[in-house]
Design an enzyme around this catalytic site. Structure first.
Site, PDB file in Angstrom:
ATOM      1  N   ASP A  39       0.861  -1.186   0.000  1.00 10.14           N
ATOM      2  CA  ASP A  39       0.000   0.000   0.000  1.00 10.14           C
ATOM      3  C   ASP A  39       0.895   1.232   0.000  1.00 10.14           C
ATOM      4  O   ASP A  39       1.109   1.866   1.033  1.00 10.14           O
ATOM      5  CB  ASP A  39      -0.908  -0.029   1.230  1.00 10.14           C
ATOM      6  CG  ASP A  39      -2.024   1.001   1.153  1.00 10.14           C
ATOM      7  OD1 ASP A  39      -2.067   1.766   0.171  1.00 10.14           O
ATOM      8  OD2 ASP A  39      -2.855   1.044   2.074  1.00 10.14           O
ATOM      9  N   GLU A 118      -7.195   4.445  -7.010  1.00 12.48           N
ATOM     10  CA  GLU A 118      -8.326   4.937  -6.225  1.00 12.48           C
ATOM     11  C   GLU A 118      -9.039   6.119  -6.854  1.00 12.48           C
ATOM     12  O   GLU A 118      -8.414   7.106  -7.247  1.00 12.48           O
ATOM     13  CB  GLU A 118      -7.843   5.330  -4.824  1.00 12.48           C
ATOM     14  CG  GLU A 118      -8.969   5.744  -3.906  1.00 12.48           C
ATOM     15  CD  GLU A 118      -8.512   5.917  -2.466  1.00 12.48           C
ATOM     16  OE1 GLU A 118      -9.126   6.728  -1.761  1.00 12.48           O
ATOM     17  OE2 GLU A 118      -7.553   5.240  -2.054  1.00 12.48           O
ATOM     18  N   LYS A 154     -10.375   1.334  -7.137  1.00 15.26           N
ATOM     19  CA  LYS A 154     -10.661   1.370  -5.699  1.00 15.26           C
ATOM     20  C   LYS A 154     -11.710   2.437  -5.422  1.00 15.26           C
ATOM     21  O   LYS A 154     -11.521   3.609  -5.734  1.00 15.26           O
ATOM     22  CB  LYS A 154      -9.380   1.637  -4.911  1.00 15.26           C
ATOM     23  CG  LYS A 154      -9.552   1.460  -3.424  1.00 15.26           C
ATOM     24  CD  LYS A 154      -8.295   1.311  -2.584  1.00 15.26           C
ATOM     25  CE  LYS A 154      -7.066   2.038  -2.939  1.00 15.26           C
ATOM     26  NZ  LYS A 154      -6.062   2.019  -1.861  1.00 15.26           N
ATOM     27  N   THR A 178     -13.196  -0.305  -0.704  1.00 14.28           N
ATOM     28  CA  THR A 178     -12.415   0.036   0.483  1.00 14.28           C
ATOM     29  C   THR A 178     -13.275   0.844   1.454  1.00 14.28           C
ATOM     30  O   THR A 178     -14.443   1.104   1.194  1.00 14.28           O
ATOM     31  CB  THR A 178     -11.133   0.803   0.062  1.00 14.28           C
ATOM     32  OG1 THR A 178     -10.281   0.942   1.188  1.00 14.28           O
ATOM     33  CG2 THR A 178     -11.450   2.161  -0.524  1.00 14.28           C
ATOM     34  N   PHE A 200     -11.079  -2.258   5.687  1.00 12.30           N
ATOM     35  CA  PHE A 200     -10.504  -1.161   6.484  1.00 12.30           C
ATOM     36  C   PHE A 200     -10.943   0.143   5.866  1.00 12.30           C
ATOM     37  O   PHE A 200     -11.462   0.192   4.768  1.00 12.30           O
ATOM     38  CB  PHE A 200      -8.984  -1.238   6.551  1.00 12.30           C
ATOM     39  CG  PHE A 200      -8.296  -1.329   5.230  1.00 12.30           C
ATOM     40  CD1 PHE A 200      -8.031  -0.198   4.481  1.00 12.30           C
ATOM     41  CD2 PHE A 200      -7.923  -2.562   4.717  1.00 12.30           C
ATOM     42  CE1 PHE A 200      -7.395  -0.275   3.252  1.00 12.30           C
ATOM     43  CE2 PHE A 200      -7.289  -2.652   3.490  1.00 12.30           C
ATOM     44  CZ  PHE A 200      -7.025  -1.505   2.764  1.00 12.30           C
TER      45      PHE A 200
END
Length: 200
Positions: A39, A118, A154, A178, A200
């Protein structure tokens, strides 16, 4: 005093080596049971860690873009934003999209699996804009010769994000959901057909 200090120094070096060996052993053990995902936007760290997949987010890319070794990627993104013209806000948005994809493309040269790119959290409550951003990312990846089957989009697991996921998955654009903090969110993401659910 000197012999004691020398012994302490040797002792400290030995403990550091053991700690590094222990971390390597833990990573090896972890890899036996799960897929390791980095990540980070730091390509050098990904080269060192050798994960299966990698994920990025705007704050990680912002930090990495400030590193001198990635100046070329930043310059390419800025040039792309200017080339697309429009208002200054449009140019910045286009440059950021390109930067996300440039980093993702570089990461995919290292990892054998997926890279997650993302959609900005600001779009988490807007189905259509989330879908449009995901399509833009996929188009930019494909222009660089990267197949969509190596990219996960994401999305935040709001109601709107989950609806965007449903549409994108039906189009063959795989999604990583996510910001999941409850079983209800995870179940909704699974029902929408998400490829990956990140708790998370």
């Amino acid at each position: 005093c000197c012999s004691c200090c020398g012994s302490l120094s040797v002792f400290e070096r030995e403990r550091e080596r053991e700690s590094e060996d222990s971390m390597a052993d833990q990573k090896t053990q972890l890899q036996e049971f799960t897929v390791v995902v980095a990540d980070t936007g730091d390509i050098n760290a990904i080269k060192e860690l050798k994960p299966t997949d990698a994920t990025t987010n705007p704050s990680l890319l912002f930090a990495a873009a400030g590193m001198s070794e990635y100046a070329d990627l930043l310059a390419q993104a800025v040039a792309y934003g200017k080339e697309k013209a429009g208002s200054l806000e449009d140019q910045v948005s286009n440059a950021c999209d390109k930067l996300n994809v440039l980093f993702g493309s570089e990461i995919l040269k290292i990892v054998p699996g997926y890279v997650s790119t993302e959609v900005d959290a600001d779009l988490s409550f807007d189905v259509e804009r989330s879908i449009d951003k995901a399509r833009t990312f996929i188009k930019l990846y494909e222009e660089l010769g990267v197949s969509r089957d190596r990219v996960l989009i994401k999305l935040g697991s709001t109601w709107e994000g989950i609806q965007a996921c449903r549409v994108l998955q039906q189009e063959g654009i795989t999604c990583n959901m996510t910001l999941i903090f409850s079983l209800a969110q995870a179940a909704a993401a699974a029902e929408a057909g998400a490829t990956l659910i990140s708790p998370f």
